[in-house]
Design an enzyme around this catalytic site. Structure first.
Site, mmCIF file in Angstrom:
data_model
loop_
_atom_site.group_PDB
_atom_site.id
_atom_site.type_symbol
_atom_site.label_atom_id
_atom_site.label_comp_id
_atom_site.label_asym_id
_atom_site.label_seq_id
_atom_site.Cartn_x
_atom_site.Cartn_y
_atom_site.Cartn_z
ATOM 1 N N CYS A 178 0.829 -1.215 0.000
ATOM 2 C CA CYS A 178 0.000 0.000 0.000
ATOM 3 C C CYS A 178 0.861 1.262 0.000
ATOM 4 C CB CYS A 178 -0.937 -0.005 1.198
ATOM 5 S SG CYS A 178 -2.071 -1.393 1.165
ATOM 6 N N ASN A 207 -10.160 0.515 2.744
ATOM 7 C CA ASN A 207 -8.733 0.525 2.381
ATOM 8 C C ASN A 207 -8.622 0.136 0.900
ATOM 9 O OD1 ASN A 207 -6.079 -0.164 1.874
ATOM 10 N ND2 ASN A 207 -5.755 -1.193 3.842
ATOM 11 N N HIS A 257 -2.228 6.870 4.153
ATOM 12 C CA HIS A 257 -2.921 5.728 3.550
ATOM 13 C C HIS A 257 -4.088 5.372 4.468
ATOM 14 C CE1 HIS A 257 -3.988 1.891 2.107
ATOM 15 N NE2 HIS A 257 -3.400 1.214 3.080
HETATM 16 N N1 COA Z 1 -16.508 -8.789 12.811
HETATM 17 C C1 COA Z 1 -16.709 -9.203 14.071
HETATM 18 N N2 COA Z 1 -15.746 -9.714 14.840
HETATM 19 C C2 COA Z 1 -14.523 -9.817 14.305
HETATM 20 C C3 COA Z 1 -14.246 -9.392 13.004
HETATM 21 C C4 COA Z 1 -15.303 -8.880 12.252
HETATM 22 N N3 COA Z 1 -15.143 -8.457 10.981
HETATM 23 N N4 COA Z 1 -12.951 -9.613 12.748
HETATM 24 C C5 COA Z 1 -12.413 -10.135 13.849
HETATM 25 N N5 COA Z 1 -13.366 -10.257 14.796
HETATM 26 C C6 COA Z 1 -13.235 -10.778 16.141
HETATM 27 C C7 COA Z 1 -12.066 -11.723 16.285
HETATM 28 O O1 COA Z 1 -12.432 -13.036 15.923
HETATM 29 C C8 COA Z 1 -11.772 -11.616 17.757
HETATM 30 O O2 COA Z 1 -12.702 -12.385 18.457
HETATM 31 P P1 COA Z 1 -12.245 -13.191 19.778
HETATM 32 O O3 COA Z 1 -11.808 -12.156 20.751
HETATM 33 O O4 COA Z 1 -13.492 -13.897 20.158
HETATM 34 O O5 COA Z 1 -11.150 -14.088 19.321
HETATM 35 C C9 COA Z 1 -12.067 -10.141 18.066
HETATM 36 O O6 COA Z 1 -12.940 -9.689 17.023
HETATM 37 C C10 COA Z 1 -10.858 -9.279 18.061
HETATM 38 O O7 COA Z 1 -10.095 -9.572 16.894
HETATM 39 P P2 COA Z 1 -8.740 -8.845 16.571
HETATM 40 O O8 COA Z 1 -8.139 -9.459 15.367
HETATM 41 O O9 COA Z 1 -7.935 -8.850 17.853
HETATM 42 O O10 COA Z 1 -9.249 -7.381 16.254
HETATM 43 P P3 COA Z 1 -8.405 -6.073 16.191
HETATM 44 O O11 COA Z 1 -8.889 -5.136 17.220
HETATM 45 O O12 COA Z 1 -6.935 -6.353 16.132
HETATM 46 O O13 COA Z 1 -8.828 -5.491 14.773
HETATM 47 C C11 COA Z 1 -8.072 -5.258 12.513
HETATM 48 C C12 COA Z 1 -8.530 -6.229 13.600
HETATM 49 C C13 COA Z 1 -7.759 -6.046 11.265
HETATM 50 C C14 COA Z 1 -9.177 -4.279 12.230
HETATM 51 C C15 COA Z 1 -6.819 -4.484 13.013
HETATM 52 O O14 COA Z 1 -5.887 -5.416 13.505
HETATM 53 C C16 COA Z 1 -6.173 -3.665 11.962
HETATM 54 O O15 COA Z 1 -6.765 -2.729 11.458
HETATM 55 N N6 COA Z 1 -4.908 -3.941 11.634
HETATM 56 C C17 COA Z 1 -4.183 -3.205 10.626
HETATM 57 C C18 COA Z 1 -4.579 -3.757 9.325
HETATM 58 C C19 COA Z 1 -4.089 -2.918 8.201
HETATM 59 O O16 COA Z 1 -3.999 -1.750 8.317
HETATM 60 N N7 COA Z 1 -3.799 -3.591 7.109
HETATM 61 C C20 COA Z 1 -3.500 -3.019 5.885
HETATM 62 C C21 COA Z 1 -2.269 -2.246 5.875
HETATM 63 S S1 COA Z 1 -2.049 -1.722 4.266
#
Ligand code: COA
Length: 413
Positions: A186, A371, A341
Site C-alpha cells: 500500500c 482501504n 494511507h
Molecule cells: N466482525 C466481528 N468480529 C470480528 C471481526 C469482524 N469483521 N474480525 C475479527 N473479529 C473478532 C475476532 O475473531 C476476535 O474475536 P475473539 O476475541 O473472540 O477471538 C475479536 O474480534 C478481536 O479480533 P482482533 O483481530 O484482535 O481485532 P483487532 O482489534 O486487532 O482489529 C483489525 C482487527 C484487522 C481491524 C486491526 O488489527 C487492523 O486494522 N490492523 C491493521 C490492518 C491494516 O492496516 N492492514 C492493511 C495495511 S495496508
C-alpha cells in the site's frame, strides 16, 4: 540577444578560466565584467560574460543548473459504482456494522464489476486526471502504475494505460511513452511519486503520469471476516510536471522497510477463497458458497497495526530532523495537512494519543471507501490541492506489505 555559445568558445573559455595565467593576470589590477547574453537551454541556464582585465579581453562562459522540482498539476480518481455497506457484509459474514465501525471507521467501500481490473480502473483515473488538468497540457512522457493486484505478470499496467490514453486523446501522451509498474504494497503510490520526482529532477522527463490502482476484492476471501471488511477497489492518478521554482512541489521523500515482516501481509497463489459475487449468490440461493482457487490476501492485522503506529509516530516526532523527507527543516505543527494511507481510523486515533495534533491535520476518507491500497490517498490529495493556497504543505504517508513505509512532503506551487 539570446544565443547558445558554440562548443569551441565554451571549451576555450573553460580552459582559460582555470589556467594559472589568468590567476596571475587577475592580481594585476582592476577589471570590469559585462553580462552580454543569457539563455535557457534545456534545463540549464547559461550566462555569457565579457571580462575586461587591464586591456585583456576574455569571453567567458558561465553556466549553472537550475534545479528542477516536480509539481502535481492535477489529480484524478476512479471509484466503481457498486457500494458494499457494512450491512451488506452482515448478510455474508459473521460480522456487524457496529464492530466494523468501532474497530476500523469504515462504513462502506466500492467493489469493481467482474470485468473491471486494476488496469481498467487505472486508465479511468488517468483520464480523469487529464480531464481535471487546467492550462496548456504537455503530453505525458512516462507512466508509473503502482499496483498490487495485477491479474497478469506482464505486460505491465503502465502500457495498458498508455494504450487507453492514446485511444482517449492522441495528444495527451507520447505515442512511444514508456512506463513501468511499481510494487511496494500500500506504500506503492508513495514510492511511485518518489520515483517520478526523481525522474523529473534528473531532467529525464518533464511530464510524468503516476497512477495507483488496486482491485482488492479480486484477492480477498469473502469467508474471512478478519480481512473482508477492510478492503475496497479504486484508482487515483497524478499528472506531474517539472517546474523551475526553488523549494516548491515535492520537497523530499523518505522510504524504508523491514523484510523480516514480509509474512505479515501477503498475497499467495492457488489458495481457497470465496469471491464476492459467489458469496452473495450463495446467500440468495440459500446454500453454502462454492470455494475457488486463486490469489488470496492474508494478514496478521495486529503486527501490521503495531508496525504502522510505531513508525508513523516516530516519523511525526522526528519530522523536523528528517533531512531526506524534510530538507527545509519545517515543523510538523506548520504542516497544513497529513494525507495517510487509509487503513484504519482507530490507528490514526491511537497515533493522535501519542502525537497530539496528528488527527487535526489528518485527512480521512476511510468511512466511504475502506482501504483501497495504492488508490487510497488520491481523494484526499485532490481535495487538499483544490482548497490549498500557494506555499501550503502536505505530508503523504503510505505503509503496508513488505513491510514497507514511504512518505512524501509536498509544497503547493
Ligand atoms: N466482525 C466481528 N468480529 C470480528 C471481526 C469482524 N469483521 N474480525 C475479527 N473479529 C473478532 C475476532 O475473531 C476476535 O474475536 P475473539 O476475541 O473472540 O477471538 C475479536 O474480534 C478481536 O479480533 P482482533 O483481530 O484482535 O481485532 P483487532 O482489534 O486487532 O482489529 C483489525 C482487527 C484487522 C481491524 C486491526 O488489527 C487492523 O486494522 N490492523 C491493521 C490492518 C491494516 O492496516 N492492514 C492493511 C495495511 S495496508
Amino acid at each position: 540577444m539570446l544565443s547558445k555559445p558554440s562548443q569551441s568558445s565554451s571549451k576555450s573559455a573553460v580552459s582559460k578560466s582555470s589556467s594559472d595565467e589568468e590567476v596571475s593576470a587577475c592580481s594585476k589590477g582592476s577589471f570590469s565584467l559585462t553580462i552580454f547574453c543569457s539563455e535557457h537551454i534545456g534545463n540549464n541556464f547559461y550566462i555569457n560574460v565579457l571580462l575586461n582585465l587591464e586591456d585583456i579581453y576574455f569571453f567567458k562562459l558561465v553556466c549553472w543548473r537550475v534545479f528542477m522540482h516536480t509539481k502535481i498539476s492535477s489529480v484524478g480518481v476512479y471509484s466503481p459504482d457498486r457500494i458494499l455497506s457494512n450491512k451488506d457484509l452482515e448478510k455474508i459474514l459473521d460480522t456487524d456494522d457496529n464492530w466494523i465501525t468501532k474497530r476500523t471507521g469504515i462504513k462502506r467501500r466500492r467493489i469493481g464489476r467482474k470485468d473491471e481490473t486494476n488496469q481498467t480502473m487505472a486508465a479511468e483515473a488517468a483520464k480523469n486526471a487529464i480531464a481535471n488538468y487546467v492550462g496548456k497540457f504537455s503530453p505525458i512522457e512516462y507512466i508509473i502504475v503502482a499496483t498490487n493486484t495485477s491479474e497478469k505478470n506482464f505486460p505491465n499496467s503502465a502500457m495498458y494505460v498508455q494504450k487507453k490514453l492514446r485511444e482517449f486523446n492522441d495528444d495527451c501522451v507520447l505515442s512511444n511513452a514508456g512506463g513501468h509498474d511499481t510494487s511496494a504494497g500500500c506504500a506503492g503510490i508513495n514510492v511511485a511519486l518518489q520515483e517520478a520526482d526523481a525522474l523529473v529532477r534528473s531532467e529525464m522527463y518533464d511530464n510524468v503520469l503516476v497512477v495507483g490502482s488496486d482491485k482488492l476484492s479480486f484477492v480477498t476471501d469473502y469467508s474471512d471476516r478478519g480481512t473482508a471488511v477492510l478492503f475496497g477497489d479504486g484508482a487515483s492518478a497524478y499528472v506531474l510536471n517539472s517546474i523551475d521554482e526553488k523549494d516548491s512541489g515535492f520537497l523530499g521523500h523518505y522510504s524504508f522497510g523491514d523484510g523480516f515482516g514480509q509474512n505479515y501481509l501477503t498475497c499467495e497463489e492457488n489458495q481457497d477463497k470465496v469471491n464476492i459475487f459467489e458469496a452473495f449468490s450463495a446467500v440468495e440461493d440459500g446454500r453454502e458458497p462454492l470455494i475457488e482457487k486463486g490469489k488470496v490476501l492474508k494478514m496478521d492485522g495486529k503486527e501490521v497495526y503495531e508496525f504502522v503506529i510505531s513508525n508513523l509516530c516516530e516519523l511525526v516526532e522526528n519530522f523536523k530532523d528528517n533531512k531526506k523527507l524534510n530538507p527545509l527543516g519545517l515543523d510538523f505543527e506548520d504542516l497544513n495537512a497529513v494525507i495517510p494511507h487509509q487503513a484504519n481510523l482507530r490507528m490514526f486515533k491511537a497515533i493522535d494519543r501519542k502525537c497530539p495534533g496528528f488527527m487535526e491535520k489528518c485527512m480521512v476518507t476511510i468511512e466511504d471507501y475502506g482501504n483501497t491500497s495504492t488508490a487510497s490517498q488520491g481523494v484526499s490529495y485532490r481535495e487538499f490541492l483544490e482548497n490549498a493556497k500557494e506555499g501550503d504543505t502536505a505530508l503523504s504517508v503510505g505503509y503496508g506489505s513488505g513491510l514497507m513505509f514511504s512518505s512524501n512532503l509536498y509544497k503547493v506551487c
